[in-house]
Scaffold this motif. Structure first.
Motif, PDB file in Angstrom:
ATOM      1  N   TYR A 186      19.174  43.336  28.953  1.00 25.73           N
ATOM      2  CA  TYR A 186      19.822  44.157  27.935  1.00 25.73           C
ATOM      3  C   TYR A 186      21.338  44.189  28.103  1.00 25.73           C
ATOM      4  N   ASP A 187      21.816  44.224  29.330  1.00 25.64           N
ATOM      5  CA  ASP A 187      23.262  44.289  29.572  1.00 25.64           C
ATOM      6  C   ASP A 187      23.999  43.064  29.053  1.00 25.64           C
ATOM      7  N   ASP A 188      23.288  41.936  28.942  1.00 26.39           N
ATOM      8  CA  ASP A 188      23.906  40.713  28.431  1.00 26.39           C
ATOM      9  C   ASP A 188      24.344  40.853  26.973  1.00 26.39           C
ATOM     10  N   VAL A 189      23.729  41.817  26.266  1.00 21.42           N
ATOM     11  CA  VAL A 189      24.083  42.022  24.869  1.00 21.42           C
ATOM     12  C   VAL A 189      25.564  42.356  24.754  1.00 21.42           C
ATOM     13  N   ALA A 190      26.007  43.273  25.595  1.00 19.82           N
ATOM     14  CA  ALA A 190      27.411  43.688  25.565  1.00 19.82           C
ATOM     15  C   ALA A 190      28.314  42.530  25.943  1.00 19.82           C
ATOM     16  N   LEU A 191      27.850  41.724  26.908  1.00 15.01           N
ATOM     17  CA  LEU A 191      28.603  40.572  27.373  1.00 15.01           C
ATOM     18  C   LEU A 191      28.817  39.574  26.243  1.00 15.01           C
ATOM     19  N   VAL A 192      27.721  39.281  25.538  1.00 13.68           N
ATOM     20  CA  VAL A 192      27.794  38.355  24.413  1.00 13.68           C
ATOM     21  C   VAL A 192      28.705  38.920  23.333  1.00 13.68           C
ATOM     22  N   GLY A 193      28.599  40.231  23.114  1.00  9.45           N
ATOM     23  CA  GLY A 193      29.391  40.888  22.084  1.00  9.45           C
ATOM     24  C   GLY A 193      30.888  40.811  22.357  1.00  9.45           C
ATOM     25  N   SER A 194      31.237  40.625  23.632  1.00  9.79           N
ATOM     26  CA  SER A 194      32.654  40.613  23.985  1.00  9.79           C
ATOM     27  C   SER A 194      33.291  39.244  23.789  1.00  9.79           C
ATOM     28  N   VAL A 195      32.473  38.222  23.480  1.00  3.14           N
ATOM     29  CA  VAL A 195      33.022  36.870  23.265  1.00  3.14           C
ATOM     30  C   VAL A 195      33.756  36.830  21.933  1.00  3.14           C
ATOM     31  N   GLY A 196      34.931  36.197  21.939  1.00  2.00           N
ATOM     32  CA  GLY A 196      35.701  36.092  20.704  1.00  2.00           C
ATOM     33  C   GLY A 196      34.934  35.297  19.657  1.00  2.00           C
ATOM     34  N   GLY A 197      34.963  35.784  18.427  1.00  3.31           N
ATOM     35  CA  GLY A 197      34.243  35.091  17.352  1.00  3.31           C
ATOM     36  C   GLY A 197      32.871  35.669  17.116  1.00  3.31           C
ATOM     37  N   VAL A 198      32.367  36.485  18.050  1.00  3.51           N
ATOM     38  CA  VAL A 198      31.091  37.158  17.828  1.00  3.51           C
ATOM     39  C   VAL A 198      31.379  38.489  17.136  1.00  3.51           C
ATOM     40  N   VAL A 199      30.854  38.670  15.934  1.00  5.10           N
ATOM     41  CA  VAL A 199      31.161  39.888  15.173  1.00  5.10           C
ATOM     42  C   VAL A 199      30.078  40.949  15.282  1.00  5.10           C
ATOM     43  N   GLY A 200      28.926  40.551  15.803  1.00  8.38           N
ATOM     44  CA  GLY A 200      27.875  41.549  15.957  1.00  8.38           C
ATOM     45  C   GLY A 200      26.805  41.007  16.873  1.00  8.38           C
ATOM     46  N   THR A 201      26.103  41.898  17.561  1.00  4.03           N
ATOM     47  CA  THR A 201      25.003  41.458  18.412  1.00  4.03           C
ATOM     48  C   THR A 201      23.799  42.328  18.121  1.00  4.03           C
ATOM     49  N   LEU A 202      22.670  41.750  18.409  1.00  7.23           N
ATOM     50  CA  LEU A 202      21.468  42.506  18.103  1.00  7.23           C
ATOM     51  C   LEU A 202      20.366  42.093  19.057  1.00  7.23           C
ATOM     52  N   VAL A 203      19.642  43.095  19.527  1.00  4.61           N
ATOM     53  CA  VAL A 203      18.389  42.783  20.205  1.00  4.61           C
ATOM     54  C   VAL A 203      17.352  43.681  19.584  1.00  4.61           C
ATOM     55  N   ASP A 204      16.150  43.283  19.633  1.00  2.86           N
ATOM     56  CA  ASP A 204      15.110  44.222  19.204  1.00  2.86           C
ATOM     57  C   ASP A 204      13.886  44.086  20.080  1.00  2.86           C
ATOM     58  N   GLN A 205      13.206  45.171  20.185  1.00  2.76           N
ATOM     59  CA  GLN A 205      11.972  45.217  20.959  1.00  2.76           C
ATOM     60  C   GLN A 205      10.978  45.964  20.091  1.00  2.76           C
ATOM     61  N   MET A 206       9.910  45.243  19.723  1.00  2.00           N
ATOM     62  CA  MET A 206       8.940  45.852  18.816  1.00  2.00           C
ATOM     63  C   MET A 206       7.828  46.526  19.618  1.00  2.00           C
TER      64      MET A 206
END
Lengths: 233, 440
Positions: free
Chosen positions: B115-135
Motif C-alpha cells: 500500500y505504501d508504494d501508492v504514495a511513492l508512485v504518486g510522487s513521480v512526475g507526470g503521474v496525476v493520480g493513483t488508485l488502488v482498490d481492494q474488493m
C-alpha cells in the motif's frame, strides 16, 4: 450442283476387347445440294451410325467425310459442336425439345450457342419467332412442349433446325412417333422445305415414307446395298 | 386450315443462296456465349426444384451464418473486455506484482507491492493520480433494510478523478480520512436508493459486516462499464478494508499487499518515460535493480492487446468450425449437382446437338452450382446478421457484426460453389452427345 455430302470409304469400328464390330464398312455416298434422300436399312445395318457421323455427332474411325466441300472427319469435339451449330439442323423421332421450356426458347437454343454472330436476346426472339411462324406455330410460341400435340412438337423441332439456316437437315425417323395423318403433315412440311432448296437426309424404316423422297440409299451390314432414284417423284 | 397449310403461305425460308463463310470463321469456338443466357439457364436450374435447391443451400446458409455469428460473438467479447479496461479510467498504467514472485503472500521470494508504494508512485512526475482498490463482499444494513452480497470497494481519494465518477450528494472521503482509517462510506446511487429509499442517506449510518460507518456521500449514476456496476457498490477507504474486512489469517501473511496500483499519467507526458521513472523509484525503494523488479507495468493498450491475442486464438478456432460446415455445404452442392447432371443428361444431349461445346455445358453447370452457393450465401448473410442481432439482444453476450466477416463468409461460399461445382460440371461436359440423346 455442289455436293453437300461426300464420303469416301467411311468406316466405323466399335471395339469391345477382341471382338470388333464394323458398323460401317466402307461407305461411299455423295449427296448434292437440294436433294431429299432417305436412308433405309434393317436394324444393325449401320444407318444410325451413318446418321451420327453425317450429323457430326460422331467421328468415323477411318475414311473421309466432306460436308459442303470441307473435310470434317478429323475435327475434335469442340469444332464438331460448332459445325452442328452452323451447318446442321436436326429433327429427331422423339422431338428432343427441352421440357418446361417454351417453344420460343427451344427454337432460340441454336442461336444461343452461335459464336460466329452474336445476337441480343431480342434479336434471338425475333429470329426464333420468324422460324415458328414459318412452320405455322407463331401463336403457340409461349407454350411448353407438354402443352403441344406431337405434330406441333415436331414443328417446333423443325423450326429449331431451321433457325440457324443450315446447309443440311438431318431427320431421324421424323414421323416415327406420330400418327399417319400428323406424319403426313410433317412430311408435307419437309417437302415444302425441299421445294425451297433445302438439302434433307432422312433415316426411316417405312417404305412409303422413303418412297416420297427423290432417292433411297439402303444399307446392309455397314455397306451401301442399293442407291436408287425414286421413280415416282 | 391446318397449320401445315398455313405454313404453305410462302413464309418458309428458302435455302441460303450465299456461299457459306470460311469454315474456320464460321465455326469459331472461343469466347463465351451470352452472359445473360448463362445466368438465365443457371437461375432456371435453381428455381426448377425450389425445395431441393433450398435444402441444398441449407449447408451453405448455416455455414455462412455460423461464420458471421461466431465472429460477431468473439468481437463482442473483445469489445466488452476493451470497454472494461478503458472504463477503469483514461491513460492508466497498471503496476502489478508479477505472477509467482512478489505476489501477495510470497514475500520471501522478493519485494512485494504494498500500500505504501501508492504514495511513492504518486510522487513521480507526470503521474496525476493513483488508485488502488481492494474488493470485499459484505452484507450492508441500514435502518430497516439489509442487503447481502454487496460489493465493497476499498480505495483511495483519487478514485473519483481516475475512474471518472461524480458525486451527486455529499462528498468523497479525503486523504486525512484515508490515513486515519475513518469509518466513512460513499454509496453508489442505486445502492443508496435500495438502502434508504427516498430518504436522504447523508448523515445516516450503515453497518457493513459488523462495522458501523457514517454515510458521507452518494455517487452520481454511471451505469455498468464492462462488467462493473458502479452504481451498486459501496466505497470506503482501503485502509479500513485492511483493518476490518480482511480475514485475520490472510492479513497475517499478506499484510497490506495490493494487487494492482493504477497510475494515471498526464496526457501530455511521455508515457514510456514516466513508466521508467516509476520503475526506477520502486527499484530504489525496494533496494533492487530495475531488471530485478518483480512488477509488470502495462498500459491499457498492452492489456487489450494481450486479451486480443487470446480471443484471436478462440476466434480462429470458431472460424475453422464454421469453415468445416461450409465445406459440408459444398459437398451437399456437389451431391445435388451430380444428381442434376444425371437427371438432365438428355437436356445436355439436346444442347450438344444444337452446338453447345463442352465448355458451354461446363459453364452452365458451374454457374448453377455458383448460383446455388451465392443465393445460399446471401440468405446466410441475412441469417448471420439477423442472428447476431438476435443473439446480442436476447443473451448476456454482446455481439459486434464485423463487416469483413460478411465478405469472408460470402467469398468462401462462392469459392465453395466453384470448387464443388467443378467435378459435376466436368462430368456433364464430357458426356457423349449420342449417349446423352439416347438417355431416358
Amino acid at each position: 450442283m455442289q455436293a453437300i455430302i461426300q464420303t469416301h470409304n467411311l468406316r466405323k469400328v466399335y471395339g469391345m476387347g477382341d471382338i470388333q464390330v464394323n458398323a460401317l464398312d466402307g461407305v461411299d455416298i455423295s449427296i448434292s445440294e437440294g436433294e431429299f434422300v432417305a436412308i433405309m436399312g434393317p436394324s444393325g445395318s449401320g444407318k444410325s451410325t451413318l446418321m451420327n457421323i453425317l450429323g457430326c455427332l460422331d467421328r468415323p474411325t477411318d475414311g473421309q467425310y466432306l460436308l459442303a466441300g470441307e473435310d470434317v472427319s478429323g475435327l475434335d469435339k469442340v469444332h464438331l459442336a460448332a459445325i452442328r451449330n452452323r451447318r446442321l439442323g436436326f429433327v429427331f423421332q422423339s422431338f428432343n425439345l427441352l421440357p418446361r421450356t417454351s417453344a420460343l426458347r427451344n427454337v432460340m437454343l441454336p442461336l444461343v450457342y452461335k459464336r460466329s454472330e452474336k445476337f441480343t436476346t431480342r434479336e434471338r426472339e425475333e429470329k426464333a419467332l420468324a422460324a415458328l411462324e414459318a412452320v405455322g406455330l407463331a401463336e403457340r410460341a409461349e407454350h411448353e412442349p407438354n402443352e403441344l400435340s406431337g405434330g406441333q412438337r415436331q414443328r417446333v423441332a423443325i423450326a429449331r433446325a431451321l433457325v440457324n439456316d443450315p446447309v443440311l437437315i438431318m431427320a431421324d425417323e421424323p414421323t416415327g412417333n406420330l400418327d399417319s395423318k400428323t406424319g403426313d403433315e410433317i412430311m408435307a412440311l419437309l417437302h415444302e422445305l425441299h421445294g425451297r432448296g433445302r438439302t434433307i437426309v432422312m433415316v426411316t424404316h417405312e417404305q412409303y415414307i422413303a418412297d416420297q423422297t427423290e432417292r433411297t440409299i439402303t444399307l446392309v451390314d455397314g455397306r451401301v446395298a442399293q442407291d436408287d432414284k425414286n421413280g415416282g417423284h | 386450315m391446318t397449320a401445315a397449310q398455313k405454313a404453305k403461305q410462302g413464309v418458309l425460308p428458302v435455302a441460303r443462296q450465299d456461299a457459306p463463310k470460311e469454315l474456320a470463321e464460321e465455326t469459331a469456338v472461343s469466347g463465351l456465349i451470352s452472359l445473360i443466357e448463362i445466368l438465365r439457364i443457371a437461375w432456371e436450374g435453381v428455381v426448377r426444384n425450389k425445395v431441393r435447391s433450398l435444402l441444398t443451400m441449407l449447408g451453405v446458409i448455416i455455414g455462412v451464418a455460423a461464420v458471421i455469428i461466431m465472429i460477431a460473438i468473439s468481437a463482442g467479447t473483445e469489445a466488452t473486455i476493451a470497454d472494461q479496461i478503458q472504463g477503469l479510467g483514461a491513460n492508466l498504467v497498471f503496476i502489478q506484482a508479477s505472477f509467482g514472485r512478489g505476489a501477495p503472500g510470497s514475500r520471501d521470494t522478493g519485494p512485494s507491492l504494498v500500500y505504501d508504494d501508492v504514495a511513492l508512485v504518486g510522487s513521480v512526475g507526470g503521474v496525476v493520480g493513483t488508485l488502488v482498490d481492494q474488493m470485499t463482499t459484505q452484507s450492508v444494513k441500514a435502518d430497516s433494510t439489509t442487503l447481502t452480497d454487496v460489493s465493497v470497494v476499498g480505495t483511495t481519494q483519487d478514485f473519483l478523478s481516475v475512474r471518472e465518477v461524480e458525486i451527486s450528494d455529499g462528498r468523497f472521503f479525503n486523504e486525512t480520512e484515508l490515513e486515519r482509517k475513518a469509518k466513512v462510506a460513499v454509496l453508489g446511487s442505486e445502492l443508496a436508493t435500495n438502502l434508504f429509499g427516498d430518504a436522504n442517506p447523508i448523515g445516516q449510518s450503515v453497518t457493513v459486516g459488523t462495522t458501523k460507518l457514517a454515510v458521507i456521500g452518494v455517487t452520481a449514476a454511471k451505469g455498468v462499464v464492462g462488467s462493473t456496476d458502479f452504481d451498486s457498490q459501496l466505497y470506503i477507504p482501503i485502509t479500513l478494508v485492511f483493518d476490518k474486512f480482511m480475514p485475520s489469517q490472510f492479513r497475517q501473511f499478506a499484510g497490506d499487499d495490493v494487487r494492482v496500483i493504477y497510475a494515471q499519467i498526464d496526457e501530455n507526458a511521455d508515457m514510456d518515460k514516466v513508466i521508467q521513472q516509476i520503475q526506477l523509484k520502486l527499484a530504489t525503494s525496494k533496494g533492487v535493480t530495475v531488471d530485478e523488479l518483480p512488477f509488470t507495468m502495462q498500459t491499457q493498450d498492452d492489456i487489450i492487446e494481450t486479451q486480443g491475442a487470446a480471443t484471436e486464438a478462440f476466434r480462429s478456432l470458431l472460424a475453422w468450425v464454421a469453415g468445416v460446415s461450409l465445406i459440408v455445404g459444398g459437398i451437399g452442392i456437389m451431391n445435388i449437382m451430380l444428381v442434376s447432371v444425371t437427371e438432365r443428361t438428355r437436356e445436355i444431349g439436346i444442347r450438344q446437338s444444337v452446338g453447345a461445346t463442352p465448355n458451354d455445358i461446363r459453364l452452365q453447370f458451374l454457374s448453377e452450382a455458383l448460383m446455388l452457393s451465392l443465393v445460399g450465401g446471401l440468405i446466410g448473410v441475412a441469417a448471420g446478421v439477423g442472428g447476431s442481432f438476435l443473439f446480442g439482444a436476447t443473451s448476456d453476450m454482446r455481439t459486434v457484426i464485423v463487416p469483413s466477416s460478411i465478405v469472408l463468409a460470402f467469398g468462401s461460399a462462392a469459392a465453395v460453389g466453384i470448387f464443388f461445382g467443378f467435378f459435376p460440371a466436368n462430368k456433364a461436359a464430357q458426356l457423349d452427345p449420342i449417349e446423352a440423346l439416347r438417355h431416358e
